[in-house]
Design an enzyme around this catalytic site. Structure first.
Site, PDB file in Angstrom:
ATOM      1  N   HIS A   1       0.861  -1.183   0.000  1.00 13.67           N
ATOM      2  CA  HIS A   1       0.000   0.000   0.000  1.00 13.67           C
ATOM      3  C   HIS A   1       0.901   1.238   0.000  1.00 13.67           C
ATOM      4  O   HIS A   1       2.059   1.179   0.430  1.00 13.67           O
ATOM      5  CB  HIS A   1      -0.902  -0.005   1.240  1.00 13.67           C
TER       6      HIS A   1
ATOM      7  N   GLU B   1       1.138   3.868   1.855  1.00  8.08           N
ATOM      8  CA  GLU B   1       1.732   4.227   3.152  1.00  8.08           C
ATOM      9  C   GLU B   1       2.934   3.350   3.461  1.00  8.08           C
ATOM     10  O   GLU B   1       3.968   3.807   3.938  1.00  8.08           O
ATOM     11  CB  GLU B   1       0.726   4.006   4.299  1.00  8.08           C
TER      12      GLU B   1
ATOM     13  N   CYS C   1      -5.834   1.499   6.106  1.00  9.42           N
ATOM     14  CA  CYS C   1      -6.482   0.246   6.510  1.00  9.42           C
ATOM     15  C   CYS C   1      -5.836  -0.259   7.799  1.00  9.42           C
ATOM     16  O   CYS C   1      -4.878   0.324   8.309  1.00  9.42           O
ATOM     17  CB  CYS C   1      -6.345  -0.797   5.399  1.00  9.42           C
TER      18      CYS C   1
ATOM     19  N   CYS D   1      -2.029  -0.781   7.580  1.00 11.58           N
ATOM     20  CA  CYS D   1      -1.236   0.448   7.539  1.00 11.58           C
ATOM     21  C   CYS D   1      -1.274   1.186   8.875  1.00 11.58           C
ATOM     22  O   CYS D   1      -0.279   1.776   9.290  1.00 11.58           O
ATOM     23  CB  CYS D   1      -1.699   1.326   6.390  1.00 11.58           C
TER      24      CYS D   1
END
Lengths: 140, 140
Positions: free
Chosen positions: A45, A47, A75, A78
């Site tokens: 992701h 991040e 999410c 993360c």
């Protein structure tokens, strides 16, 4: 957040879900986007991509004083990584009602973990959300 | 779980928190351990290490049918990654009362996310927990 949006656009052009992130620590700036499909990495992701970049550059898995900007509410995964990395400040764009773990689905930062960043959500939310909406509409 | 314990011992020898993991998918077996400090990567928990290895090998961020064995109850981050990777079955050793996100601190798999693995906790829990306890006692 404007740079994070540019990163999200790059992701869309590559067929990845358009989410971008920027991490600022002292005078260094790391930018990245979602690359789950191209890297065959469920953890890639936006991040996570910038957190890993920055931690490697700093030479420490903790990056205190870091500010993280991301176009979508993080999410569960993360949020966990943000805590592990001791990110000081999180600014995100659109809220993710279904999977967001910074206040939507749950507030992962409010569970009493060993670190808690300052959090601001909803920054440039319409722009951040529109990119995602357009992407998913085009794929239908 | 015995192989995961061997991996946890390797981590301890390297000065990393002793947590090990094994991921089995079809006839392939991936093994790894916590390497947060050596890799300067806050996301390099044992589960993440083997999930990334396996996804790269399979060439897909989803690894359906995979079975993941880990010596400690996964944290928030790892629970999120397990969902993203569509891991079918999770078996873990010791419970982590403070940070465990598979039933202790919270049940991350019960939040209505888009995937839910079968979960069994407490397998070889005394052995898995003892490794951690010894490690932290030796560091005090």
């Amino acid at each position: 957040m404007k740079i994070a949006l540019e990163e999200a656009e790059k992701a869309a052009a590559l067929g990845e879900v358009p989410i971008g992130a920027v991490l600022v620590v002292e005078d260094q700036c790391f930018r990245g986007h979602n690359r789950v499909i191209m890297d065959a990495d469920p953890s890639a992701h936006a991040e996570m991509v910038v957190i890993r970049q920055a931690a490697r550059a700093v030479g420490n898995y903790r990056i205190p004083g870091a500010r993280l900007y991301v176009t979508l509410e993080p999410c569960l995964m993360c949020v966990g990584a943000i805590v592990h990395a001791r990110i000081a400040r999180l600014v995100f764009g659109a809220w993710d009602e279904r999977y967001g773990a910074a206040g939507s689905l749950l507030d992962g930062f409010g569970l009493g973990l060993n670190h808690r960043p300052e959090v601001t959500g909803g920054v440039l939310a319409p722009e951040c959300g529109a990119l995602l909406k357009d992407f998913f509409q085009a794929r239908r």
